[in-house]
Write a protein that holds these residues in place. Structure first.
Motif, PDB file in Angstrom:
ATOM      1  N   UNK A 121      -2.052   5.922   1.140  1.00 40.21           N
ATOM      2  CA  UNK A 121      -1.698   5.523   2.283  1.00 40.21           C
ATOM      3  C   UNK A 121      -2.842   5.277   3.399  1.00 40.21           C
ATOM      4  N   UNK A 122      -3.815   6.226   3.498  1.00 37.90           N
ATOM      5  CA  UNK A 122      -4.859   6.130   4.527  1.00 37.90           C
ATOM      6  C   UNK A 122      -5.421   4.460   4.900  1.00 37.90           C
ATOM      7  N   UNK A 123      -5.283   3.546   4.261  1.00 36.06           N
ATOM      8  CA  UNK A 123      -5.416   2.107   4.384  1.00 36.06           C
ATOM      9  C   UNK A 123      -3.878   1.832   4.781  1.00 36.06           C
ATOM     10  N   UNK A 124      -2.967   1.852   4.106  1.00 33.05           N
ATOM     11  CA  UNK A 124      -1.604   1.223   5.216  1.00 33.05           C
ATOM     12  C   UNK A 124      -1.814   2.118   6.633  1.00 33.05           C
ATOM     13  N   UNK A 125      -2.297   3.192   7.138  1.00 34.98           N
ATOM     14  CA  UNK A 125      -1.821   3.303   8.430  1.00 34.98           C
ATOM     15  C   UNK A 125      -2.983   2.691   9.659  1.00 34.98           C
ATOM     16  N   UNK A 126      -2.955   2.192   9.892  1.00 36.37           N
ATOM     17  CA  UNK A 126      -3.874   1.450  10.778  1.00 36.37           C
ATOM     18  C   UNK A 126      -3.031   0.376  11.282  1.00 36.37           C
ATOM     19  N   UNK A 127      -3.331  -0.188  10.710  1.00 39.25           N
ATOM     20  CA  UNK A 127      -1.582  -1.512  10.636  1.00 39.25           C
ATOM     21  C   UNK A 127      -0.510  -1.052  11.183  1.00 39.25           C
ATOM     22  N   UNK A 128       0.106  -0.255  10.990  1.00 39.31           N
ATOM     23  CA  UNK A 128       1.139   1.112  11.107  1.00 39.31           C
ATOM     24  C   UNK A 128       0.967   1.411  12.654  1.00 39.31           C
ATOM     25  N   UNK A 129       0.606   2.245  12.843  1.00 35.77           N
ATOM     26  CA  UNK A 129      -0.050   2.409  14.099  1.00 35.77           C
ATOM     27  C   UNK A 129      -0.330   1.343  14.908  1.00 35.77           C
ATOM     28  N   UNK A 167       0.964  -1.407  -0.202  1.00 31.95           N
ATOM     29  CA  UNK A 167      -0.245   0.261   0.020  1.00 31.95           C
ATOM     30  C   UNK A 167       0.616   0.938  -0.013  1.00 31.95           C
ATOM     31  N   UNK A 168       1.384   0.882   0.482  1.00 25.62           N
ATOM     32  CA  UNK A 168       2.682   2.526   0.529  1.00 25.62           C
ATOM     33  C   UNK A 168       3.814   2.658  -0.511  1.00 25.62           C
ATOM     34  N   UNK A 169       3.825   1.400  -1.520  1.00 25.32           N
ATOM     35  CA  UNK A 169       4.678   1.675  -3.022  1.00 25.32           C
ATOM     36  C   UNK A 169       3.686   2.149  -3.643  1.00 25.32           C
ATOM     37  N   UNK A 170       2.221   1.185  -3.558  1.00 24.73           N
ATOM     38  CA  UNK A 170       1.136   2.211  -4.683  1.00 24.73           C
ATOM     39  C   UNK A 170       0.635   3.418  -4.487  1.00 24.73           C
TER      40      UNK A 170
END
Length: 274
Positions: A208-216, A188-191
């Motif tokens: 980026x918004x989709x990637x943020x929750x699991x990152x947090x 997702x970050x690369x996309x």
């Protein structure tokens, strides 16, 4: 019948009852992965000739009409098998990879037999709990395309990179119930990076918004700061409310000052596969 009142069983037609029963069964059906190898092709290069197999991945037990596929050589299956044996030798005692052929590799009958055998092999791997939760299993379906996409990304070929990354993401989303929740974060970050450099801020913001929750949730610090920075920049560009994201980014930078080297999301993505 009063407004909002659900119809009783007696008021439903036979067809409606059958549809309701079918939907109820689908909800109760356990989700699992299915694999097909419906085709193959012979690739001839200057000093090399080999067979590649189309591997289709789909999920059962839920509505999943999207069939996504990738191509793998026998050597890829062999490499996967060796990696798995290093970790799960006892568990894979009864799971055998079809043997390497010394002759007749390009015989149509042999290719057909191997297609069927490799399809059965993948099914047996998935049936082995430790394997379907293994990172090696998910990497088998995506690692080649991920590396190729990152080469294209570094070369500035964002459209071609994005096409590969979308395929990777679809496969990872099918694998996600049996893998770590952070599996899709690098993709997702690369996309997001590709869309940003293709001047599509809406799609970049969404990825980026989709990637943020699991990152947090799982404390991926390098991704968190880089994603927040990108989301703030894109949010201003799109006219989105970004005050909370800005506050989170500022707090993160203050708390991690001197401990984390902050990179842009593009730098984080490129560094992943160097």
């Amino acid at each position: 019948m009063a407004a909002g009142e659900r119809p009783s069983c007696s008021s439903l037609t036979t067809k409606e009852l059958q549809q309701n029963w079918k939907l109820a069964k689908q909800k109760d059906r356990p989700v699992r992965l299915l694999f097909e190898i419906p085709s193959s092709r012979v690739v001839e290069q200057l000093l090399n000739k080999h067979v590649v197999y189309q591997v289709v991945v789909m999920r059962s037990g839920s509505f999943d009409s999207r069939r996504v596929s990738t191509e793998r050589r026998y050597s890829d299956f062999l490499r996967l098998h060796h990696k798995l044996l290093e970790e799960f030798d006892e568990e894979l005692e009864d799971v055998l990879l079809p043997p390497k052929l010394l002759t007749g590799n390009f015989n149509p009958e042999n290719i057909l037999e191997r297609r069927i055998a490799l399809q059965d092999y993948l099914a047996k791997l998935f049936a082995t709990r430790c394997v379907r939760h293994s990172a090696h299993f998910s990497e088998f379906f995506t690692e080649h395309e991920q590396k190729q996409a990152h080469v294209l990304l570094r070369a500035g070929q964002f459209t071609a990179a994005l096409e590969l990354l979308q395929t990777v993401l679809e496969i990872q989303e099918k694998l996600l119930p049996w893998q770590k929740s952070t599996l899709t974060v690098p993709t997702l970050a690369a996309i997001a990076v590709c869309y940003r450099d293709l001047d599509d801020p809406e799609q970049a913001f969404s990825a980026a918004q989709r990637a943020l929750p699991p990152v947090r949730r799982y404390g991926l610090k390098h991704y968190r700061a880089a994603l927040l920075e990108l989301l703030v920049d894109l949010g201003y560009q799109l006219g989105r409310p970004v005050a909370q994201l800005q506050d989170e980014l500022t707090a993160l930078r203050n708390s991690e000052r001197g401990e984390v080297c902050f990179r842009s999301l593009k730098e984080v993505v490129i560094h992943k596969f160097i």
